[in-house]
Write a protein that holds these residues in place. Sequence first.
Motif, mmCIF file in Angstrom:
data_model
loop_
_atom_site.group_PDB
_atom_site.id
_atom_site.type_symbol
_atom_site.label_atom_id
_atom_site.label_comp_id
_atom_site.label_asym_id
_atom_site.label_seq_id
_atom_site.Cartn_x
_atom_site.Cartn_y
_atom_site.Cartn_z
ATOM 1 N N LEU A 34 0.595 -1.097 -0.245
ATOM 2 C CA LEU A 34 -0.089 0.181 -0.394
ATOM 3 C C LEU A 34 0.607 1.084 -0.016
ATOM 4 C CD1 LEU A 34 -2.900 -1.002 2.157
ATOM 5 C CD2 LEU A 34 -3.171 -0.775 0.046
ATOM 6 N N VAL A 35 2.194 0.905 1.071
ATOM 7 C CA VAL A 35 3.239 1.924 0.718
ATOM 8 C C VAL A 35 3.357 2.467 -0.162
ATOM 9 C CG1 VAL A 35 4.971 3.462 2.062
ATOM 10 C CG2 VAL A 35 3.418 2.618 3.836
ATOM 11 N N ASP A 36 4.333 1.489 -1.345
ATOM 12 C CA ASP A 36 4.575 1.151 -2.366
ATOM 13 C C ASP A 36 3.585 1.812 -3.691
ATOM 14 O OD1 ASP A 36 6.477 0.917 -4.400
ATOM 15 O OD2 ASP A 36 4.969 -0.926 -5.039
ATOM 16 N N LYS A 37 1.922 1.694 -3.169
ATOM 17 C CA LYS A 37 1.358 2.071 -4.485
ATOM 18 C C LYS A 37 1.129 3.275 -3.881
ATOM 19 C CE LYS A 37 1.261 -1.328 -6.833
ATOM 20 N NZ LYS A 37 1.949 -0.901 -8.367
ATOM 21 N N THR A 38 1.137 4.000 -3.176
ATOM 22 C CA THR A 38 0.485 5.430 -2.541
ATOM 23 C C THR A 38 1.545 6.062 -3.629
ATOM 24 O OG1 THR A 38 -0.757 4.621 -0.973
ATOM 25 C CG2 THR A 38 0.175 6.638 -1.167
ATOM 26 N N LEU A 39 3.165 6.008 -3.021
ATOM 27 C CA LEU A 39 3.579 6.819 -3.363
ATOM 28 C C LEU A 39 4.254 6.635 -4.930
ATOM 29 C CD1 LEU A 39 6.910 5.479 -0.507
ATOM 30 C CD2 LEU A 39 5.602 7.608 -0.742
ATOM 31 N N GLU A 40 4.014 5.313 -5.462
ATOM 32 C CA GLU A 40 4.050 5.998 -6.768
ATOM 33 C C GLU A 40 2.818 6.162 -7.989
ATOM 34 O OE1 GLU A 40 2.752 2.468 -10.330
ATOM 35 O OE2 GLU A 40 3.365 1.551 -8.375
ATOM 36 N N TRP A 41 2.134 5.857 -7.013
ATOM 37 C CA TRP A 41 0.729 7.541 -7.544
ATOM 38 C C TRP A 41 0.530 8.948 -6.864
ATOM 39 C CZ3 TRP A 41 -2.696 10.089 -4.009
ATOM 40 C CH2 TRP A 41 -4.034 11.017 -4.796
ATOM 41 N N GLY A 42 1.668 8.894 -6.064
ATOM 42 C CA GLY A 42 1.840 10.371 -5.597
ATOM 43 C C GLY A 42 2.784 11.012 -6.873
ATOM 44 N N LEU A 43 4.330 10.187 -6.591
ATOM 45 C CA LEU A 43 4.740 10.790 -7.857
ATOM 46 C C LEU A 43 4.538 10.852 -9.229
ATOM 47 C CD1 LEU A 43 8.103 11.394 -7.288
ATOM 48 C CD2 LEU A 43 9.153 9.229 -7.769
ATOM 49 N N TYR A 44 4.224 9.340 -9.463
ATOM 50 C CA TYR A 44 4.011 9.805 -10.919
ATOM 51 C C TYR A 44 2.628 10.682 -11.510
ATOM 52 C CZ TYR A 44 8.049 6.003 -10.792
ATOM 53 O OH TYR A 44 9.143 5.396 -10.798
ATOM 54 N N ASP A 45 1.531 10.370 -10.764
ATOM 55 C CA ASP A 45 0.328 10.250 -12.111
ATOM 56 C C ASP A 45 0.231 12.248 -11.445
ATOM 57 O OD1 ASP A 45 -0.842 8.355 -12.513
ATOM 58 O OD2 ASP A 45 -1.922 7.758 -11.214
ATOM 59 N N LEU A 46 0.348 11.954 -9.139
ATOM 60 C CA LEU A 46 0.093 14.014 -9.184
ATOM 61 C C LEU A 46 1.289 15.072 -9.679
ATOM 62 C CD1 LEU A 46 -1.595 13.516 -5.849
ATOM 63 C CD2 LEU A 46 -2.962 13.644 -7.602
ATOM 64 N N ILE A 47 2.334 14.160 -9.112
ATOM 65 C CA ILE A 47 3.969 15.708 -9.569
ATOM 66 C C ILE A 47 4.776 15.167 -11.261
ATOM 67 C CG2 ILE A 47 5.964 16.013 -8.905
ATOM 68 C CD1 ILE A 47 5.141 14.539 -6.029
ATOM 69 N N LEU A 48 4.701 14.113 -11.867
ATOM 70 C CA LEU A 48 4.880 13.851 -13.113
ATOM 71 C C LEU A 48 3.357 14.047 -13.864
ATOM 72 C CD1 LEU A 48 8.297 11.713 -12.490
ATOM 73 C CD2 LEU A 48 8.050 13.954 -12.315
ATOM 74 N N GLY A 49 3.039 13.316 -13.609
ATOM 75 C CA GLY A 49 1.473 13.584 -14.708
ATOM 76 C C GLY A 49 1.689 12.126 -15.469
ATOM 77 N N TRP A 50 2.625 11.359 -15.467
ATOM 78 C CA TRP A 50 2.861 10.211 -16.470
ATOM 79 C C TRP A 50 1.106 9.484 -16.483
ATOM 80 C CZ3 TRP A 50 8.319 8.145 -14.755
ATOM 81 C CH2 TRP A 50 9.127 9.396 -15.178
ATOM 82 N N LYS A 51 1.244 8.694 -17.163
ATOM 83 C CA LYS A 51 0.292 8.239 -16.915
ATOM 84 C C LYS A 51 0.329 6.362 -17.882
ATOM 85 C CE LYS A 51 -3.318 11.238 -16.271
ATOM 86 N NZ LYS A 51 -4.286 11.746 -15.932
#
Length: 115
Positions: A98-115
């Motif tokens: 869960l921590v990994d997926k949360t960090l992944e979502w926060g970093l890639y989707d919110l900050i970098l905008g990668w999808k």
Amino acid sequence: MDRLKFIAALVLLAAGIAGFYVFADLPSVARGALVVVGVLAAGGISLFATEAGAKFREFARGTVAEVRKVVWPSRKETIQSTLIVFAFVTAMAIFLWLVDKTLEWGLYDLILGWK
């Protein structure tokens, strides 16, 4: 005197190992037996004919006596402890996922905008 006994033990060990290579024409079982005899002879001299061997034997006796004093867990206690460890490991795996997926979502989707 112990030094000479240790040297004799090393010579016997070396002789057993050297015999393995010198008698290459013998069957493998016989060559292996040469090594085993050399190791046993060297170990016997080291363990039973030297002061260090006597100290080691006394240490081993004390170790066996201490192991006999240990109160080993019953089968039920062992199974319960094992199940607790499995449950904890499973919970930690889920938490870290869960921590990994949360960090992944926060970093890639919110900050970098990668999808």
